[in-house]
Write an enzyme that holds these catalytic residues in place. Structure first.
Site, PDB file in Angstrom:
ATOM      1  N   LYS A 157      -3.128   1.593   9.970  1.00  0.00           N
ATOM      2  CA  LYS A 157      -1.831   1.265  10.563  1.00  0.00           C
ATOM      3  C   LYS A 157      -1.528   2.215  11.722  1.00  0.00           C
ATOM      4  O   LYS A 157      -1.787   3.415  11.633  1.00  0.00           O
ATOM      5  CB  LYS A 157      -0.752   1.356   9.475  1.00  0.00           C
ATOM      6  CG  LYS A 157       0.636   0.883   9.889  1.00  0.00           C
ATOM      7  CD  LYS A 157       1.563   0.950   8.676  1.00  0.00           C
ATOM      8  CE  LYS A 157       2.994   0.609   9.012  1.00  0.00           C
ATOM      9  NZ  LYS A 157       3.883   0.712   7.833  1.00  0.00           N
ATOM     10  N   SER A 203       6.910  -2.798   6.874  1.00  0.00           N
ATOM     11  CA  SER A 203       6.425  -2.594   8.224  1.00  0.00           C
ATOM     12  C   SER A 203       4.894  -2.682   8.345  1.00  0.00           C
ATOM     13  O   SER A 203       4.372  -2.637   9.453  1.00  0.00           O
ATOM     14  CB  SER A 203       6.887  -1.219   8.731  1.00  0.00           C
ATOM     15  OG  SER A 203       6.348  -0.165   7.948  1.00  0.00           O
ATOM     16  N   SER A 205       7.382  -1.008   2.570  1.00  0.00           N
ATOM     17  CA  SER A 205       6.507  -1.394   3.668  1.00  0.00           C
ATOM     18  C   SER A 205       5.078  -1.704   3.277  1.00  0.00           C
ATOM     19  O   SER A 205       4.319  -2.225   4.094  1.00  0.00           O
ATOM     20  CB  SER A 205       6.524  -0.315   4.749  1.00  0.00           C
ATOM     21  OG  SER A 205       7.769  -0.289   5.399  1.00  0.00           O
TER      22      SER A 205
END
Length: 473
Positions: free
Chosen positions: A82, A157, A181
């Site tokens: 990420k 996220s 997330s």
């Protein structure tokens, strides 16, 4: 051998076949990079393509394998990272245009742990601005699409991570979770994950200029999103390697002692002030039946008040964000993210200084309540959200949209505030989309959570296989 395309194989099967000499790391990474480049143009999950470097690294690992065997349990397994976590020489923009030139001087511990175990990074995945939305879009890279359909959110996220892994861009995707997330994206796409408990995985960014707020330190964790539960287990065993740069990490073995059976599971359908959609009730009932069939003793209970814990945790975090982060959001954020944060503060009024201190002191009371419940029931089966997957930009559509997506996520961010691990698995379908439930467990017993997730998956199947069946032949 199997006719299944290499990019569809699990990390566990890839590891077994590489170790047996049946396939090379270069073949695995090459096929996965080809898949990434074939489908990412539409999905926009990977925003930094490292495919060429990955293939070169795979060749190096193949040479090492011929001389001395695998470098670790993830030897040759393709992974994504990420984009809010440092990877040496790559940007760490956290979804913010103004941060696009922040170049990491070194790898974050989670990246080190995965790559030292032999994983090969093929790309970096998208995240919303400041990694603080339940969907994944930003002005820097644009929107990440859900591989099931274009209407639905990919979650946030770690939406880039979930979309990547579910569409075949590697079987393991790194992500992180401060309020949901890892779990929002997994629920949105049918992936599986476990949000680790406080102290389980190391967290630190070498590029950071200041320490994070204390609540961010207590609530945020690093983890992985996968297509199959066994791959979460495989990757987590490497991800938890101790790193002294994280003062919260505790070097505890991943697999805890066996508990005398049958294991007792507490079960609740309580979604508090939010009406539960029939698809959620069905998913919970199915998951309960799966656990019963697997030999668990499931008991419906009233848990300590998640509404109070969730609302308190969110208001406390909002207070910290307002004090420590809003200057950056005002200066560098888009009009949309600034408007969303204004709504957050209206819906979840930040505690003032004195009250914030009192509420943070009360946090131990909530943890004690849940520890006592988990002492009796090592596993708790709960809702995650009260309704199925939401539309991709719903949390930007005013306060009603935020409440429908985040405000109702009491079961999500309460677990972060408590520092307790929680996993996601889908146990039903609705309108052609997976419907997820949450499994909560004792701190440092992510292994027990994975056992329960696996029991559901064994009966309901791997959701990604339904996606792959739609591929043209």
């Amino acid at each position: 051998m199997t006719d299944t395309p290499i990019w569809q194989l699990s990390a566990s099967e890839l590891s077994e076949r590489i170790n047996a000499g049946e396939i090379t790391a270069e073949a695995v990474v090459g096929a996965t990079v080809d898949r990434m480049r074939a489908v990412n143009g539409h999905l926009n999950a990977v925003v930094d393509d490292l495919g060429d470097e990955a293939v070169a690294r795979a060749r190096d690992l193949d040479s090492i394998f011929q001389k001395s065997g695998p470098v670790g349990p993830l030897h040759g397994v393709p992974v994504t990272i990420k984009e809010n976590v440092d990877q040496k020489g790559r940007a760490t923009p956290n979804g913010v245009k103004a941060f696009a030139d922040i170049i990491a001087p070194a790898d974050a511990p989670i990246v080190e742990n995965l790559t030292e175990a032999g994983a090969i990074v093929i790309g970096r995945t998208n995240t919303p601005e400041f990694s603080f939305r339940a969907t994944t879009t930003n002005e820097l890279h644009g929107r990440t699409f859900n591989p099931w359909n274009d209407w639905a959110s990919s979650g946030g996220s770690s939406g880039g991570a979930s979309a990547a892994v579910m569409s075949g861009m590697g079987p393991v995707a790194h992500g992180n979770d401060i309020g949901g997330s890892l779990r929002f994206p997994s629920a949105a796409t049918g992936a599986v994950t476990v949000k680790p408990g406080l102290g389980r995985t190391p967290a630190w960014n070498p590029s950071q200029k200041a320490e994070r707020g204390i609540l961010a330190q207590l609530m945020s964790v690093q983890g992985v999103i996968c297509r199959e539960v066994r791959d979460v287990r495989l990757a987590m065993r490497s991800a938890i390697a101790y790193d002294p740069r994280d003062p919260w990490q505790v070097p505890v073995p991943f697999d805890g002692p066996a508990l005398e059976g049958p294991l007792k599971v507490a079960f609740t359908k309580n979604t508090y002030q939010f009406e539960a959609h029939p698809a959620i009730i069905k998913a919970l009932d199915v998951a309960r039946d799966c656990l019963v069939d697997a030999g668990y003793e499931v008991v419906e209970v009233d848990t300590p008040d998640i509404r109070e814990i969730g609302e308190t945790g969110y208001r406390a975090l909002m207070a910290e964000v307002r004090l420590l982060t809003m200057a950056d959001i005002h200066e560098h954020g888009s009009d949309e993210i600034r408007r969303i944060f204004n709504h957050y503060f209206e819906l979840f009024p930040p505690f003032e200084t004195d009250e914030l201190l009192r509420q943070m002191a009360r946090r131990s009371h909530y943890i004690r309540q849940w520890n006592l419940l988990l002492d009796r029931y090592p596993i708790v089966l709960t809702p995650f959200l009260p309704s199925p997957t939401y539309s991709w930009n719903r949390d930007a559509e005013g306060k009603d949209g935020i409440m429908e997506v985040l405000g109702c996520g009491l079961w999500s961010f309460a677990m972060n505030y408590l520092g307790i691990p929680a996993g996601i698995v889908s146990s039903a379908m609705h309108d052609g989309m997976p419907v997820a439930v949450q499994v909560v467990g004792r701190r440092f017993r992510e292994d027990l959570i994975l056992d329960a997730l696996e029991a559901v998956e064994a009966r309901m199947g791997v959701m990604a296989k339904r996606l792959f069946e739609r591929e043209p032949h």
